[in-house]
Design an enzyme around this catalytic site. Structure first.
Site, PDB file in Angstrom:
ATOM      1  N   PHE A 276      39.107  33.445   9.594  1.00 25.97           N
ATOM      2  CA  PHE A 276      39.388  31.878   9.606  1.00 25.97           C
ATOM      3  C   PHE A 276      39.870  31.637   8.174  1.00 25.97           C
ATOM      4  O   PHE A 276      39.950  30.044   8.008  1.00 25.97           O
ATOM      5  CB  PHE A 276      39.245  31.044  10.473  1.00 25.97           C
ATOM      6  CG  PHE A 276      39.533  31.234  12.316  1.00 25.97           C
ATOM      7  CD1 PHE A 276      38.539  31.928  13.361  1.00 25.97           C
ATOM      8  CD2 PHE A 276      40.225  30.365  13.165  1.00 25.97           C
ATOM      9  CE1 PHE A 276      38.801  32.424  14.013  1.00 25.97           C
ATOM     10  CE2 PHE A 276      40.137  30.428  14.770  1.00 25.97           C
ATOM     11  CZ  PHE A 276      39.619  31.832  15.451  1.00 25.97           C
ATOM     12  N   CYS A 287      44.234  24.282  22.047  1.00 26.57           N
ATOM     13  CA  CYS A 287      42.312  23.536  21.515  1.00 26.57           C
ATOM     14  C   CYS A 287      41.954  22.936  20.459  1.00 26.57           C
ATOM     15  O   CYS A 287      42.911  21.520  20.135  1.00 26.57           O
ATOM     16  CB  CYS A 287      42.189  24.722  21.756  1.00 26.57           C
ATOM     17  SG  CYS A 287      41.544  25.570  23.423  1.00 26.57           S
TER      18      CYS A 287
END
Ligand code: UDX
Length: 460
Positions: A276, A287
Protein backbone atom coordinates in the site's frame (compact mmCIF):
# COMPACT_ATOMS: atom_id res chain seq x y z
CA UNK A 1 -16.08 -30.23 -1.36
CA UNK A 2 -15.69 -32.06 1.97
CA UNK A 3 -17.51 -35.37 2.30
CA UNK A 4 -21.24 -35.40 3.06
CA UNK A 5 -21.18 -37.06 6.53
CA UNK A 6 -18.90 -34.26 7.71
CA UNK A 7 -21.46 -31.75 6.47
CA UNK A 8 -24.19 -33.26 8.64
CA UNK A 9 -22.27 -32.35 11.81
CA UNK A 10 -22.01 -28.73 10.86
CA UNK A 11 -24.43 -26.09 12.07
CA UNK A 12 -26.74 -24.47 9.55
CA UNK A 13 -25.80 -20.92 8.69
CA UNK A 14 -27.80 -18.01 7.28
CA UNK A 15 -26.05 -15.14 5.53
CA UNK A 16 -28.07 -11.93 5.38
CA UNK A 17 -27.22 -9.91 2.25
CA UNK A 18 -25.57 -11.03 -0.99
CA UNK A 19 -23.06 -8.28 -1.69
CA UNK A 20 -19.33 -9.00 -2.03
CA UNK A 21 -18.97 -9.97 1.62
CA UNK A 22 -22.19 -11.98 1.87
CA UNK A 23 -21.71 -13.99 -1.32
CA UNK A 24 -18.07 -14.71 -0.52
CA UNK A 25 -18.88 -15.82 3.03
CA UNK A 26 -21.79 -17.97 1.86
CA UNK A 27 -19.94 -19.77 -0.94
CA UNK A 28 -16.84 -20.46 1.11
CA UNK A 29 -18.81 -21.89 4.05
CA UNK A 30 -21.07 -23.90 1.70
CA UNK A 31 -17.98 -25.42 0.08
CA UNK A 32 -16.54 -26.25 3.51
CA UNK A 33 -19.61 -28.42 4.17
CA UNK A 34 -21.84 -26.00 6.04
CA UNK A 35 -25.48 -25.86 5.00
CA UNK A 36 -25.96 -22.25 4.05
CA UNK A 37 -28.94 -20.07 3.28
CA UNK A 38 -28.00 -16.80 1.59
CA UNK A 39 -30.68 -14.13 1.67
CA UNK A 40 -30.94 -11.57 -1.12
CA UNK A 41 -34.02 -9.33 -1.26
CA UNK A 42 -33.39 -7.84 -4.74
CA UNK A 43 -35.16 -10.05 -7.35
CA UNK A 44 -32.71 -9.16 -10.16
CA UNK A 45 -29.74 -10.29 -8.09
CA UNK A 46 -31.50 -13.32 -6.62
CA UNK A 47 -32.51 -14.60 -10.06
CA UNK A 48 -28.92 -14.45 -11.31
CA UNK A 49 -27.52 -16.13 -8.17
CA UNK A 50 -30.05 -18.96 -8.49
CA UNK A 51 -28.73 -19.72 -11.98
CA UNK A 52 -25.37 -20.59 -10.41
CA UNK A 53 -23.37 -17.44 -10.99
CA UNK A 54 -22.78 -14.07 -9.43
CA UNK A 55 -24.03 -10.67 -10.58
CA UNK A 56 -20.55 -9.16 -10.09
CA UNK A 57 -17.15 -10.13 -11.39
CA UNK A 58 -14.89 -11.73 -8.80
CA UNK A 59 -12.38 -14.52 -9.44
CA UNK A 60 -13.38 -17.92 -8.06
CA UNK A 61 -16.93 -17.02 -6.97
CA UNK A 62 -18.85 -18.62 -9.86
CA UNK A 63 -17.31 -22.10 -9.62
CA UNK A 64 -17.93 -22.09 -5.86
CA UNK A 65 -21.58 -21.11 -6.31
CA UNK A 66 -22.07 -23.79 -8.97
CA UNK A 67 -20.40 -26.48 -6.84
CA UNK A 68 -22.34 -25.65 -3.69
CA UNK A 69 -25.67 -25.57 -5.57
CA UNK A 70 -24.81 -28.93 -7.14
CA UNK A 71 -24.13 -30.46 -3.71
CA UNK A 72 -27.19 -28.86 -2.14
CA UNK A 73 -25.25 -27.03 0.59
CA UNK A 74 -26.27 -23.56 -0.60
CA UNK A 75 -29.75 -22.12 -1.02
CA UNK A 76 -30.32 -18.59 -2.29
CA UNK A 77 -33.60 -17.19 -1.01
CA UNK A 78 -35.37 -13.98 -0.09
CA UNK A 79 -37.12 -15.59 2.87
CA UNK A 80 -36.03 -14.99 6.46
CA UNK A 81 -38.83 -17.33 7.52
CA UNK A 82 -37.38 -20.23 5.53
CA UNK A 83 -33.83 -19.78 6.80
CA UNK A 84 -33.34 -17.93 10.09
CA UNK A 85 -35.36 -20.29 12.36
CA UNK A 86 -33.27 -23.25 11.13
CA UNK A 87 -29.91 -21.59 11.70
CA UNK A 88 -27.51 -21.70 14.64
CA UNK A 89 -25.32 -18.98 13.17
CA UNK A 90 -26.50 -15.87 11.32
CA UNK A 91 -24.00 -13.66 9.53
CA UNK A 92 -25.22 -10.15 8.86
CA UNK A 93 -23.50 -8.90 5.71
CA UNK A 94 -25.95 -6.20 4.67
CA UNK A 95 -24.83 -2.97 3.04
CA UNK A 96 -23.86 0.08 5.08
CA UNK A 97 -23.90 2.95 2.60
CA UNK A 98 -23.02 6.44 3.73
CA UNK A 99 -25.04 9.66 3.90
CA UNK A 100 -23.81 12.85 2.20
CA UNK A 101 -22.22 14.01 5.46
CA UNK A 102 -20.12 10.85 5.63
CA UNK A 103 -22.01 9.15 8.46
CA UNK A 104 -23.14 5.55 8.02
CA UNK A 105 -26.64 4.69 6.97
CA UNK A 106 -27.43 1.76 9.27
CA UNK A 107 -31.00 1.21 8.06
CA UNK A 108 -30.24 -2.24 6.62
CA UNK A 109 -28.26 -3.27 9.71
CA UNK A 110 -31.18 -2.56 12.06
CA UNK A 111 -33.82 -3.88 9.64
CA UNK A 112 -31.94 -7.18 9.32
CA UNK A 113 -31.57 -7.48 13.10
CA UNK A 114 -35.26 -6.63 13.70
CA UNK A 115 -36.39 -9.16 11.13
CA UNK A 116 -34.07 -11.87 12.46
CA UNK A 117 -35.05 -11.13 16.09
CA UNK A 118 -38.63 -12.26 15.38
CA UNK A 119 -37.53 -15.62 14.00
CA UNK A 120 -34.22 -16.59 15.52
CA UNK A 121 -34.00 -19.73 17.67
CA UNK A 122 -32.81 -19.30 21.28
CA UNK A 123 -29.03 -19.49 21.69
CA UNK A 124 -28.24 -18.71 18.04
CA UNK A 125 -25.17 -16.59 17.36
CA UNK A 126 -25.71 -13.37 15.42
CA UNK A 127 -22.47 -12.33 13.73
CA UNK A 128 -22.07 -8.76 12.50
CA UNK A 129 -19.77 -8.73 9.47
CA UNK A 130 -20.97 -5.46 7.98
CA UNK A 131 -18.66 -2.53 8.69
CA UNK A 132 -20.38 -0.47 11.37
CA UNK A 133 -19.34 2.52 13.49
CA UNK A 134 -18.01 1.72 16.93
CA UNK A 135 -20.92 1.41 19.35
CA UNK A 136 -23.39 -0.08 16.82
CA UNK A 137 -23.16 -3.59 18.28
CA UNK A 138 -24.48 -2.34 21.61
CA UNK A 139 -27.53 -0.89 19.83
CA UNK A 140 -28.13 -4.07 17.83
CA UNK A 141 -28.01 -6.09 21.06
CA UNK A 142 -30.78 -3.82 22.34
CA UNK A 143 -32.90 -4.75 19.31
CA UNK A 144 -32.67 -8.41 20.31
CA UNK A 145 -33.23 -7.67 23.98
CA UNK A 146 -36.40 -5.67 23.21
CA UNK A 147 -37.74 -8.56 21.10
CA UNK A 148 -36.89 -11.00 23.92
CA UNK A 149 -34.71 -12.90 21.47
CA UNK A 150 -32.02 -14.95 23.18
CA UNK A 151 -29.23 -14.16 20.79
CA UNK A 152 -25.48 -14.20 21.34
CA UNK A 153 -23.91 -11.27 19.51
CA UNK A 154 -20.41 -11.39 17.98
CA UNK A 155 -18.74 -8.67 15.97
CA UNK A 156 -16.60 -10.23 13.24
CA UNK A 157 -15.20 -7.57 10.90
CA UNK A 158 -14.42 -8.55 7.33
CA UNK A 159 -11.01 -7.84 5.84
CA UNK A 160 -11.47 -9.19 2.31
CA UNK A 161 -10.54 -6.97 -0.60
CA UNK A 162 -12.40 -6.98 -3.91
CA UNK A 163 -10.57 -8.85 -6.68
CA UNK A 164 -9.05 -11.17 -4.06
CA UNK A 165 -12.22 -11.82 -2.04
CA UNK A 166 -12.09 -15.64 -2.17
CA UNK A 167 -8.33 -15.74 -1.62
CA UNK A 168 -8.59 -13.42 1.38
CA UNK A 169 -11.40 -15.51 2.85
CA UNK A 170 -9.60 -18.83 2.40
CA UNK A 171 -6.02 -17.85 3.21
CA UNK A 172 -6.48 -15.12 5.80
CA UNK A 173 -3.96 -13.23 7.98
CA UNK A 174 -6.25 -12.90 10.94
CA UNK A 175 -9.76 -13.44 12.19
CA UNK A 176 -11.10 -10.94 14.69
CA UNK A 177 -14.12 -11.56 16.86
CA UNK A 178 -15.46 -9.08 19.37
CA UNK A 179 -17.81 -10.30 22.04
CA UNK A 180 -18.26 -10.37 25.77
CA UNK A 181 -19.67 -13.90 25.28
CA UNK A 182 -16.42 -15.88 25.09
CA UNK A 183 -18.09 -19.14 24.12
CA UNK A 184 -19.96 -17.57 21.22
CA UNK A 185 -16.77 -15.86 20.01
CA UNK A 186 -14.88 -19.16 20.27
CA UNK A 187 -17.57 -20.92 18.22
CA UNK A 188 -17.04 -18.37 15.43
CA UNK A 189 -13.24 -18.66 15.66
CA UNK A 190 -13.68 -22.45 15.40
CA UNK A 191 -15.78 -22.03 12.27
CA UNK A 192 -12.87 -20.20 10.62
CA UNK A 193 -10.48 -22.96 11.75
CA UNK A 194 -12.62 -25.31 9.62
CA UNK A 195 -12.23 -22.87 6.71
CA UNK A 196 -8.45 -22.82 7.29
CA UNK A 197 -8.43 -26.63 7.26
CA UNK A 198 -10.28 -26.83 3.91
CA UNK A 199 -8.82 -23.75 2.27
CA UNK A 200 -6.62 -25.51 -0.29
CA UNK A 201 -9.38 -27.93 -1.38
CA UNK A 202 -11.92 -25.14 -1.75
CA UNK A 203 -9.28 -23.05 -3.53
CA UNK A 204 -8.93 -25.86 -6.10
CA UNK A 205 -12.66 -25.76 -6.83
CA UNK A 206 -12.42 -22.00 -7.22
CA UNK A 207 -9.45 -22.41 -9.58
CA UNK A 208 -7.11 -20.56 -7.22
CA UNK A 209 -3.61 -21.56 -6.16
CA UNK A 210 -2.73 -21.29 -2.46
CA UNK A 211 -0.12 -18.64 -1.66
CA UNK A 212 3.46 -19.92 -1.70
CA UNK A 213 4.26 -18.43 1.68
CA UNK A 214 1.46 -18.48 4.23
CA UNK A 215 2.21 -17.49 7.80
CA UNK A 216 -0.01 -19.02 10.51
CA UNK A 217 -3.14 -16.89 10.84
CA UNK A 218 -3.96 -15.01 14.04
CA UNK A 219 -7.21 -15.72 15.84
CA UNK A 220 -8.03 -12.72 17.99
CA UNK A 221 -10.94 -12.14 20.33
CA UNK A 222 -11.45 -8.64 21.66
CA UNK A 223 -14.13 -6.56 23.30
CA UNK A 224 -17.10 -5.91 20.98
CA UNK A 225 -16.33 -2.20 20.56
CA UNK A 226 -12.63 -2.89 19.92
CA UNK A 227 -13.52 -5.25 17.05
CA UNK A 228 -15.71 -2.58 15.48
CA UNK A 229 -12.90 -0.06 15.72
CA UNK A 230 -10.26 -2.51 14.42
CA UNK A 231 -11.98 -2.80 11.06
CA UNK A 232 -12.19 0.89 10.23
CA UNK A 233 -8.78 1.61 11.74
CA UNK A 234 -7.15 -1.03 9.52
CA UNK A 235 -8.75 0.47 6.41
CA UNK A 236 -7.95 4.04 7.44
CA UNK A 237 -4.33 3.08 8.06
CA UNK A 238 -3.98 1.45 4.64
CA UNK A 239 -5.52 4.54 3.05
CA UNK A 240 -3.02 6.65 5.00
CA UNK A 241 -0.11 4.63 3.62
CA UNK A 242 -1.30 5.25 0.05
CA UNK A 243 -1.87 8.93 0.74
CA UNK A 244 1.53 9.29 2.38
CA UNK A 245 3.12 7.84 -0.78
CA UNK A 246 1.06 10.26 -2.90
CA UNK A 247 2.15 13.22 -0.85
CA UNK A 248 5.84 12.25 -1.21
CA UNK A 249 5.17 11.63 -4.95
CA UNK A 250 4.28 15.30 -5.40
CA UNK A 251 7.63 16.23 -3.87
CA UNK A 252 9.44 13.60 -5.96
CA UNK A 253 7.98 15.19 -9.11
CA UNK A 254 9.47 18.53 -8.15
CA UNK A 255 12.80 17.21 -6.89
CA UNK A 256 13.68 14.73 -9.66
CA UNK A 257 13.38 11.68 -7.44
CA UNK A 258 11.47 8.53 -8.40
CA UNK A 259 8.66 7.67 -5.97
CA UNK A 260 8.75 3.96 -6.85
CA UNK A 261 12.42 3.76 -5.84
CA UNK A 262 11.76 5.84 -2.74
CA UNK A 263 8.82 3.76 -1.51
CA UNK A 264 10.48 0.46 -2.35
CA UNK A 265 13.36 1.34 -0.07
CA UNK A 266 11.12 2.91 2.59
CA UNK A 267 8.94 -0.22 2.58
CA UNK A 268 11.97 -2.51 2.89
CA UNK A 269 12.09 -1.47 6.53
CA UNK A 270 10.19 -4.34 8.17
CA UNK A 271 8.61 -1.91 10.62
CA UNK A 272 6.95 -0.13 7.68
CA UNK A 273 6.36 -2.86 5.06
CA UNK A 274 6.05 -2.32 1.33
CA UNK A 275 2.29 -2.91 0.87
CA UNK A 276 0.00 0.00 0.00
CA UNK A 277 2.82 2.41 -0.79
CA UNK A 278 2.08 2.51 -4.50
CA UNK A 279 1.57 6.15 -5.45
CA UNK A 280 -0.85 7.11 -8.19
CA UNK A 281 -4.33 8.46 -8.82
CA UNK A 282 -5.44 7.72 -5.25
CA UNK A 283 -7.72 5.21 -3.62
CA UNK A 284 -11.39 4.62 -4.40
CA UNK A 285 -13.94 1.84 -4.06
CA UNK A 286 -16.77 0.87 -1.79
CA UNK A 287 -14.66 0.72 1.37
CA UNK A 288 -11.79 3.16 1.93
CA UNK A 289 -13.64 6.42 1.15
CA UNK A 290 -16.73 5.35 3.09
CA UNK A 291 -14.85 3.90 6.06
CA UNK A 292 -12.65 6.96 6.38
CA UNK A 293 -15.55 9.42 6.26
CA UNK A 294 -17.46 7.19 8.69
CA UNK A 295 -14.50 7.22 11.07
CA UNK A 296 -14.29 11.01 10.91
CA UNK A 297 -18.00 11.35 11.69
CA UNK A 298 -18.02 8.78 14.48
CA UNK A 299 -15.01 10.46 16.07
CA UNK A 300 -16.86 13.80 15.90
CA UNK A 301 -19.81 12.21 17.72
CA UNK A 302 -17.36 11.27 20.48
CA UNK A 303 -15.85 14.79 20.45
CA UNK A 304 -12.61 13.71 18.76
CA UNK A 305 -11.22 15.58 15.76
CA UNK A 306 -9.43 13.30 13.29
CA UNK A 307 -7.22 16.00 11.72
CA UNK A 308 -5.01 13.46 9.97
CA UNK A 309 -8.02 11.87 8.25
CA UNK A 310 -9.31 15.23 7.02
CA UNK A 311 -5.92 15.96 5.42
CA UNK A 312 -5.91 12.50 3.85
CA UNK A 313 -9.36 12.88 2.27
CA UNK A 314 -8.33 16.21 0.74
CA UNK A 315 -5.04 14.93 -0.61
CA UNK A 316 -6.62 11.78 -2.03
CA UNK A 317 -9.29 13.81 -3.82
CA UNK A 318 -6.59 16.02 -5.35
CA UNK A 319 -4.72 13.19 -7.11
CA UNK A 320 -6.83 12.77 -10.29
CA UNK A 321 -6.72 16.56 -10.79
CA UNK A 322 -3.00 16.67 -10.06
CA UNK A 323 -2.39 14.15 -12.86
CA UNK A 324 -4.59 16.08 -15.30
CA UNK A 325 -2.68 19.28 -14.47
CA UNK A 326 0.61 17.52 -15.18
CA UNK A 327 -0.70 16.51 -18.59
CA UNK A 328 -2.00 20.03 -19.32
CA UNK A 329 1.43 21.40 -18.48
CA UNK A 330 3.21 18.83 -20.66
CA UNK A 331 0.94 19.65 -23.64
CA UNK A 332 0.99 23.37 -22.91
CA UNK A 333 -2.80 23.33 -23.04
CA UNK A 334 -4.26 24.62 -19.75
CA UNK A 335 -7.77 23.20 -20.27
CA UNK A 336 -6.96 20.29 -22.61
CA UNK A 337 -10.00 21.51 -24.57
CA UNK A 338 -10.42 19.75 -27.93
CA UNK A 339 -7.66 17.28 -27.13
CA UNK A 340 -8.60 13.63 -27.61
CA UNK A 341 -7.76 11.23 -24.80
CA UNK A 342 -8.25 7.54 -24.00
CA UNK A 343 -8.92 6.48 -20.41
CA UNK A 344 -7.98 2.83 -19.99
CA UNK A 345 -9.69 1.45 -16.92
CA UNK A 346 -12.77 2.61 -15.03
CA UNK A 347 -12.88 0.12 -12.15
CA UNK A 348 -11.51 1.44 -8.84
CA UNK A 349 -8.90 -1.32 -9.08
CA UNK A 350 -8.09 -4.22 -11.38
CA UNK A 351 -9.90 -7.55 -11.03
CA UNK A 352 -13.34 -6.15 -10.26
CA UNK A 353 -16.34 -4.76 -12.10
CA UNK A 354 -16.81 -2.23 -9.29
CA UNK A 355 -16.46 1.43 -10.25
CA UNK A 356 -17.75 3.01 -7.02
CA UNK A 357 -15.83 6.20 -6.22
CA UNK A 358 -13.26 5.26 -8.79
CA UNK A 359 -10.54 7.87 -9.40
CA UNK A 360 -10.57 6.69 -13.03
CA UNK A 361 -14.20 7.84 -13.36
CA UNK A 362 -13.30 11.17 -11.73
CA UNK A 363 -10.56 11.66 -14.33
CA UNK A 364 -12.84 10.81 -17.26
CA UNK A 365 -15.58 13.15 -15.98
CA UNK A 366 -13.22 16.03 -15.14
CA UNK A 367 -11.73 15.91 -18.62
CA UNK A 368 -15.12 15.64 -20.32
CA UNK A 369 -16.45 18.59 -18.29
CA UNK A 370 -13.62 20.79 -19.49
CA UNK A 371 -14.22 19.96 -23.13
CA UNK A 372 -11.72 17.18 -23.74
CA UNK A 373 -12.89 14.41 -26.08
CA UNK A 374 -12.83 11.29 -23.87
CA UNK A 375 -13.05 7.65 -24.90
CA UNK A 376 -12.96 5.14 -22.07
CA UNK A 377 -12.54 1.39 -21.97
CA UNK A 378 -12.65 -1.16 -19.16
CA UNK A 379 -12.69 -4.95 -19.61
CA UNK A 380 -15.25 -5.49 -16.80
CA UNK A 381 -16.51 -2.25 -15.27
CA UNK A 382 -17.97 -0.36 -18.26
CA UNK A 383 -21.55 -1.38 -17.51
CA UNK A 384 -21.36 -0.40 -13.83
CA UNK A 385 -19.48 2.82 -14.61
CA UNK A 386 -21.86 3.93 -17.35
CA UNK A 387 -24.41 5.62 -15.07
CA UNK A 388 -21.66 7.56 -13.27
CA UNK A 389 -19.97 8.84 -16.40
CA UNK A 390 -20.47 12.27 -17.98
CA UNK A 391 -22.74 12.00 -21.04
CA UNK A 392 -19.90 13.12 -23.30
CA UNK A 393 -17.65 10.18 -22.36
CA UNK A 394 -17.70 7.66 -25.17
CA UNK A 395 -17.38 4.00 -24.15
CA UNK A 396 -15.23 1.81 -26.40
CA UNK A 397 -15.54 -1.96 -26.70
CA UNK A 398 -11.84 -2.69 -26.86
CA UNK A 399 -8.46 -1.28 -25.98
CA UNK A 400 -7.59 -0.81 -29.66
CA UNK A 401 -10.81 1.06 -30.35
CA UNK A 402 -10.29 3.32 -27.31
CA UNK A 403 -6.80 4.45 -28.17
CA UNK A 404 -7.21 5.09 -31.90
CA UNK A 405 -6.16 8.60 -32.94
CA UNK A 406 -5.75 10.16 -29.51
CA UNK A 407 -3.39 12.77 -28.09
CA UNK A 408 -3.05 11.17 -24.66
CA UNK A 409 -3.46 7.63 -23.33
CA UNK A 410 -4.17 7.38 -19.59
CA UNK A 411 -3.87 4.01 -17.87
CA UNK A 412 -6.13 4.66 -14.91
CA UNK A 413 -6.66 1.08 -13.69
CA UNK A 414 -3.91 -1.52 -13.73
CA UNK A 415 -5.67 -4.37 -15.55
CA UNK A 416 -3.15 -6.97 -16.82
CA UNK A 417 -4.51 -6.39 -20.35
CA UNK A 418 -3.13 -2.84 -20.16
CA UNK A 419 0.06 -3.59 -18.25
CA UNK A 420 1.11 -6.16 -20.88
CA UNK A 421 0.09 -4.23 -23.98
CA UNK A 422 2.53 -3.80 -26.82
CA UNK A 423 3.80 -0.22 -26.46
CA UNK A 424 5.20 0.01 -29.99
CA UNK A 425 1.83 -1.06 -31.42
CA UNK A 426 0.06 1.37 -29.09
CA UNK A 427 2.25 4.26 -30.22
CA UNK A 428 1.45 3.52 -33.89
CA UNK A 429 -2.27 2.92 -33.38
CA UNK A 430 -2.91 5.93 -31.17
CA UNK A 431 -0.53 8.46 -32.65
CA UNK A 432 -0.54 9.88 -29.11
CA UNK A 433 2.15 12.13 -27.72
CA UNK A 434 1.72 11.28 -24.08
CA UNK A 435 1.33 8.07 -22.12
CA UNK A 436 0.08 8.65 -18.57
CA UNK A 437 0.76 5.85 -16.12
CA UNK A 438 -1.70 6.81 -13.36
CA UNK A 439 -0.68 3.87 -11.15
CA UNK A 440 3.08 3.77 -11.81
CA UNK A 441 2.91 0.23 -13.18
CA UNK A 442 5.04 0.60 -16.32
CA UNK A 443 8.75 0.36 -16.93
CA UNK A 444 9.71 3.78 -18.32
CA UNK A 445 12.46 2.25 -20.46
CA UNK A 446 9.76 0.63 -22.64
CA UNK A 447 8.93 4.07 -24.00
CA UNK A 448 12.42 4.98 -25.09
CA UNK A 449 12.61 5.10 -28.88
CA UNK A 450 8.82 5.42 -29.25
CA UNK A 451 6.90 8.59 -30.04
CA UNK A 452 5.19 8.37 -26.65
CA UNK A 453 6.39 10.53 -23.79
CA UNK A 454 5.94 8.77 -20.45
CA UNK A 455 4.38 10.54 -17.48
CA UNK A 456 4.02 8.81 -14.11
CA UNK A 457 3.07 10.09 -10.67
CA UNK A 458 6.20 11.17 -8.81
CA UNK A 459 8.50 9.83 -11.52
CA UNK A 460 9.82 12.74 -13.52
C1 UDX B 1 -10.08 -2.65 1.15
C2 UDX B 1 -9.17 -3.39 2.14
O1 UDX B 1 -7.94 -3.71 1.50
C3 UDX B 1 -9.86 -4.65 2.67
O2 UDX B 1 -9.05 -5.26 3.66
C4 UDX B 1 -11.20 -4.25 3.29
O3 UDX B 1 -11.90 -5.36 3.81
C5 UDX B 1 -12.06 -3.53 2.26
O4 UDX B 1 -11.34 -2.38 1.77
P1 UDX B 1 -10.70 -2.91 -1.43
O5 UDX B 1 -11.37 -1.59 -1.28
O6 UDX B 1 -11.44 -4.02 -2.08
O7 UDX B 1 -10.25 -3.47 0.01
O8 UDX B 1 -9.36 -2.70 -2.28
P2 UDX B 1 -7.82 -2.39 -1.99
O9 UDX B 1 -7.01 -3.40 -2.67
O10 UDX B 1 -7.54 -2.19 -0.56
O11 UDX B 1 -7.62 -1.01 -2.78
C6 UDX B 1 -8.30 0.18 -2.40
C7 UDX B 1 -7.90 1.32 -3.30
O12 UDX B 1 -6.57 1.74 -3.05
C8 UDX B 1 -7.94 1.00 -4.81
O13 UDX B 1 -8.47 2.11 -5.50
C9 UDX B 1 -6.49 0.79 -5.17
O14 UDX B 1 -6.21 1.06 -6.53
C10 UDX B 1 -5.83 1.81 -4.26
N1 UDX B 1 -4.42 1.50 -3.93
C11 UDX B 1 -4.10 0.36 -3.27
C12 UDX B 1 -3.42 2.43 -4.26
O15 UDX B 1 -3.69 3.48 -4.84
N2 UDX B 1 -2.12 2.15 -3.89
C13 UDX B 1 -1.78 1.02 -3.22
O16 UDX B 1 -0.58 0.87 -2.91
C14 UDX B 1 -2.79 0.09 -2.90
Amino acid sequence: MVSAPFALERPTVTVLGCGYVGVTTAVVLANCGYNVYAIEPMPVRLDILKTGKSFFYEAGVDPLIANALKHGTLVFTNSYEASVPNSSIIFSCVGTPDYEDGSSDLTYVFEAAQHAAKLVKPGAIFVQKSTVPVGTGAQVEQVFAKANAEVRYVSNPEFLAESSAIRDTLWFDRIVTGSEDRKAAQAILDLYKIVEEHADDVGKIAGLQPPTHLPKPHYINTARNSAELIKVSANAFLALKITFANSIAKLADKSDADITEVMQAVGADRRIGSAFLNAGRGYGGGCFPKDVSGLIRTAEDFGVNMEIMHAMVELNASMPHYIIEKVALALNSPTLQDKKVAILGLAFKAGTSDSRRSPAVVMANTLAEQGTVVTAYDPQAALEAKHELHDAVHLAHSLDEAVQSTDVVFVATDWPEFIHMDIIKLAKLSGAKLFVDCMNRFDRDKFAGTTLKYIGVGRN
